[in-house]
Design a protein around this motif. Structure first.
Motif, short mmCIF file in Angstrom:
data_model
loop_
_atom_site.label_atom_id
_atom_site.label_comp_id
_atom_site.label_asym_id
_atom_site.label_seq_id
_atom_site.Cartn_x
_atom_site.Cartn_y
_atom_site.Cartn_z
N VAL A 98 0.81 -1.21 0.00
CA VAL A 98 0.00 0.00 0.00
C VAL A 98 0.85 1.26 0.00
O VAL A 98 0.49 2.26 -0.64
CB VAL A 98 -0.98 0.01 1.19
CG1 VAL A 98 -0.24 -0.01 2.52
CG2 VAL A 98 -1.91 1.20 1.13
N LEU A 99 2.00 1.26 0.66
CA LEU A 99 2.80 2.47 0.76
C LEU A 99 3.43 2.82 -0.58
O LEU A 99 3.42 3.99 -1.00
CB LEU A 99 3.86 2.32 1.84
CG LEU A 99 3.31 2.08 3.25
CD1 LEU A 99 4.44 1.80 4.23
CD2 LEU A 99 2.49 3.28 3.72
N ASP A 100 3.96 1.83 -1.27
CA ASP A 100 4.48 2.09 -2.61
C ASP A 100 3.38 2.50 -3.57
O ASP A 100 3.57 3.36 -4.44
CB ASP A 100 5.22 0.86 -3.15
CG ASP A 100 6.72 0.94 -2.93
OD1 ASP A 100 7.21 2.00 -2.50
OD2 ASP A 100 7.41 -0.07 -3.18
N GLN A 101 2.21 1.88 -3.45
CA GLN A 101 1.08 2.26 -4.31
C GLN A 101 0.68 3.70 -4.06
O GLN A 101 0.42 4.47 -5.00
CB GLN A 101 -0.11 1.33 -4.03
CG GLN A 101 0.11 -0.11 -4.45
CD GLN A 101 -0.94 -1.04 -3.85
OE1 GLN A 101 -1.93 -0.58 -3.28
NE2 GLN A 101 -0.71 -2.33 -3.96
N LEU A 102 0.64 4.07 -2.80
CA LEU A 102 0.30 5.44 -2.44
C LEU A 102 1.32 6.42 -3.01
O LEU A 102 0.95 7.46 -3.58
CB LEU A 102 0.24 5.56 -0.92
CG LEU A 102 -0.11 6.92 -0.33
CD1 LEU A 102 -1.52 7.32 -0.71
CD2 LEU A 102 0.04 6.87 1.19
N ALA A 103 2.60 6.09 -2.89
CA ALA A 103 3.65 6.96 -3.41
C ALA A 103 3.54 7.11 -4.92
O ALA A 103 3.69 8.22 -5.45
CB ALA A 103 5.03 6.40 -3.03
N GLU A 104 3.26 6.02 -5.61
CA GLU A 104 3.15 6.09 -7.07
C GLU A 104 1.96 6.94 -7.49
O GLU A 104 2.05 7.75 -8.43
CB GLU A 104 3.02 4.68 -7.64
CG GLU A 104 2.93 4.63 -9.16
CD GLU A 104 4.16 5.23 -9.85
OE1 GLU A 104 4.01 5.72 -10.99
OE2 GLU A 104 5.25 5.22 -9.26
N GLU A 105 0.83 6.79 -6.82
CA GLU A 105 -0.35 7.60 -7.15
C GLU A 105 -0.07 9.09 -6.91
O GLU A 105 -0.44 9.94 -7.72
CB GLU A 105 -1.55 7.15 -6.32
CG GLU A 105 -2.12 5.82 -6.76
CD GLU A 105 -3.35 5.44 -5.96
OE1 GLU A 105 -4.06 6.34 -5.48
OE2 GLU A 105 -3.59 4.23 -5.81
N LEU A 106 0.58 9.39 -5.79
CA LEU A 106 0.90 10.78 -5.49
C LEU A 106 1.86 11.36 -6.53
O LEU A 106 1.67 12.49 -7.01
CB LEU A 106 1.50 10.89 -4.10
CG LEU A 106 0.52 10.94 -2.94
CD1 LEU A 106 1.26 10.84 -1.62
CD2 LEU A 106 -0.30 12.22 -2.98
N ARG A 107 2.91 10.62 -6.85
CA ARG A 107 3.88 11.13 -7.83
C ARG A 107 3.22 11.37 -9.18
O ARG A 107 3.44 12.41 -9.81
CB ARG A 107 5.03 10.14 -7.99
CG ARG A 107 5.98 10.10 -6.82
CD ARG A 107 7.25 9.33 -7.15
NE ARG A 107 8.05 9.17 -5.94
CZ ARG A 107 8.05 8.09 -5.17
NH1 ARG A 107 7.29 7.05 -5.51
NH2 ARG A 107 8.79 8.04 -4.09
N THR A 108 2.41 10.43 -9.60
CA THR A 108 1.75 10.58 -10.90
C THR A 108 0.82 11.78 -10.91
O THR A 108 0.84 12.61 -11.83
CB THR A 108 0.96 9.29 -11.25
OG1 THR A 108 1.87 8.18 -11.29
CG2 THR A 108 0.26 9.42 -12.59
#
Length: 497
Positions: A98-108
């Motif tokens: 979930v943390l990596d997914q969250l980071a990717e969504e935020l960056r995008t």
């Protein structure tokens, strides 16, 4: 506060009717709790981040309407002033990657929004308070063109009965008088939500209160207000003073401020909603068409719109939230203590630490709030705002005899709280790779004793040492800050140029 507020005045009958509806909402909420109508455990978290618009010169850009039109995404919304935006991340289940997914969504999302903003001469930056903001930027004319913001401005000033006087003391001093709440817009934050069942709510809220000072100390990112260097995290004090409905006489009488840490640990969620009604008069007495008692009696789920609206005008650092999703009511703890930024990596690391630590604190057999006086937690919060990562806090000792000890926050975190946060993420089911990556950012921050506030201060003073005047040094520091946020290197690795 996300609901549209229509124009028009309020009279005495509006306030009387609204107060009665609030009481009805509270009765309905109590019945919902007694009847166990709330959602089952979901382990859901959510995130909101307030953003600033800056030009290539590091100065604020008053153009959120134009930028939002270009972004054209419901994930991005307006905020209080024309240099503010807010991005909302859909709820995620606390498990797996979930943390990596969250980071990717935020960056995008932020990369896309920044690209759109730069097409019209602005850029998007996450920071607690934009250092280049001046008093001239924070006036009523620069509030966003949204009815509820202008109405809130009118009602806070009317309740206060006089202009707002800012008086802040830190490394330097700031005094300023204004006829607008626009100074609040300088305070941009990360708001983390955790959906909880009613029987877990009090433990999670108490744990969040106990953890708040540590969060602020690690994540401080707002040392400058109107060009003055004040506290490591100046945002809470500025927010308090900028929205204070109390004239000096009310403060002297002990009337509580609407920006509030609280005054006691709780045993059930209803206590917080009751306090909000008991201590704080309405600012926006708008009644919906819903009869909440009738809706409940007929087997429906009431919106409790008046309670939700009133709750949104009491700015607790850990706020109780009532909401409905999929036709089922639920409760959330909204953690509001952290400033925005500096980078997505830093934001997600802060989230990992919070969600992990709160899980462990809430699960403890001997809870910290049974060993730490509430006044100690409040004093910790003030110390963390003042001193940031150099703060010393009081914390319960490990021995069973009880008592508290004063300990540097970096030692407390590395020796005791990081392992607790790791255990909490394990209990949620977060992947070990995510756990280790993001908690490792927190550990390195502590080892190097660097966060956003310390970097800003060091870089500013380095610029002054090269002969720049104060305004030029702040602008140069801000431009460099914006550049480094785009590298996605966490702040503890940033060079001090």
């Amino acid at each position: 506060m996300g609901e549209k507020v229509v124009a028009g005045g309020f009279d005495l009958s509006d306030r009387r009717r609204y107060r009665q509806r609030l009481r009805e909402c509270l009765v309905v909420l109590e019945r919902l709790l007694e009847e166990k109508r709330f959602d089952r455990p979901q382990n859901l978290m959510g995130l909101e981040i307030e953003l600033n618009l800056v030009g290539a010169d590091g100065m604020p850009q008053m153009m959120n309407t134009e930028v939002l039109e270009r972004i054209a995404s419901p994930d991005f919304q307006t905020e209080l002033a024309q240099f503010n935006l807010e991005v909302n991340i859909a709820p995620h289940r606390l498990t797996g990657r979930v943390l990596d997914q969250l980071a990717e969504e935020l960056r995008t999302g932020l990369w896309y929004a920044d690209r759109q903003a730069r097409e019209v001469g602005a850029g998007i930056v996450m920071i607690g308070i934009l250092p280049t903001l001046t008093a001239a930027d924070l006036v009523s004319a620069n509030l966003s063109e949204v009815d509820r913001f202008h109405r809130l401005n009118e009602q806070i000033l009317a309740a206060r009965g006089e202009e707002i006087h800012l008086d802040m003391r830190g490394v330097e001093e700031l005094t300023y008088t204004t006829g607008s709440i626009a100074s609040e817009a300088a305070c941009t934050s990360v708001q983390m939500h955790l959906q909880v069942t009613p029987n877990r709510f009090a433990d999670v809220w108490n744990a969040s209160q106990a953890a708040a000072a540590v969060q602020v100390a690690l994540g401080a990112n707002a040392p400058f207000v109107f060009g003055r260097e004040l506290l490591s995290e100046s945002r809470p004090e500025l927010f308090l003073q900028a929205t204070d409905t109390r004239p000096p006489e009310y403060r002297a009488q002990g009337v509580r401020p609407r920006v509030w840490f609280g005054e006691r640990w709780i045993t059930e969620p209803l206590e917080l909603f009751e306090e909000n009604l008991r201590y704080f008069p309405s600012l926006l007495p708008l009644c919906s068409a819903e009869d909440p008692l009738r809706v409940l009696d007929e087997g429906g789920v009431p919106e409790l719109s008046e309670l939700v609206l009133h709750n949104g005008t009491v700015y607790r650092w850990n706020r109780p939230v009532y909401d409905i999703a999929g036709g089922v009511p639920h409760l959330r703890v909204e953690n509001r203590v952290l400033p925005a930024g500096p980078t997505v990596t830093d934001v997600v690391a802060n989230a990992a630490f919070y969600y992990g630590l709160v899980r462990t604190l809430a699960d403890e057999q001997r809870p910290v709030w049974g060993r730490l006086p509430f006044d100690g937690a409040a004093a910790n919060f003030a110390a963390a705002c003042r001193d940031g990562i150099d703060a010393t806090l009081v914390w319960p000792g490990r021995r069973r005899l009880g008592g508290v000890a004063r300990v540097p926050v970096v030692k407390l975190v590395r020796d005791e709280l990081l392992p607790m946060a790791a255990s909490g993420l394990d209990a949620w089911g977060v992947d070990p790779a995510d756990r280790d990556r993001y908690l490792g950012v927190i550990e390195e921050r502590c080892r190097r004793r660097v966060n956003g506030a310390s970097w800003q201060s060091a870089t500013f003073h380095r610029a002054l040492g090269r002969g720049l005047d104060r305004g030029a040094a702040l602008a140069e520091m801000t431009r460099r800050y914006v550049e480094l946020t785009r590298t996605e290197e966490p702040v503890h690795r940033w060079p001090v140029d």
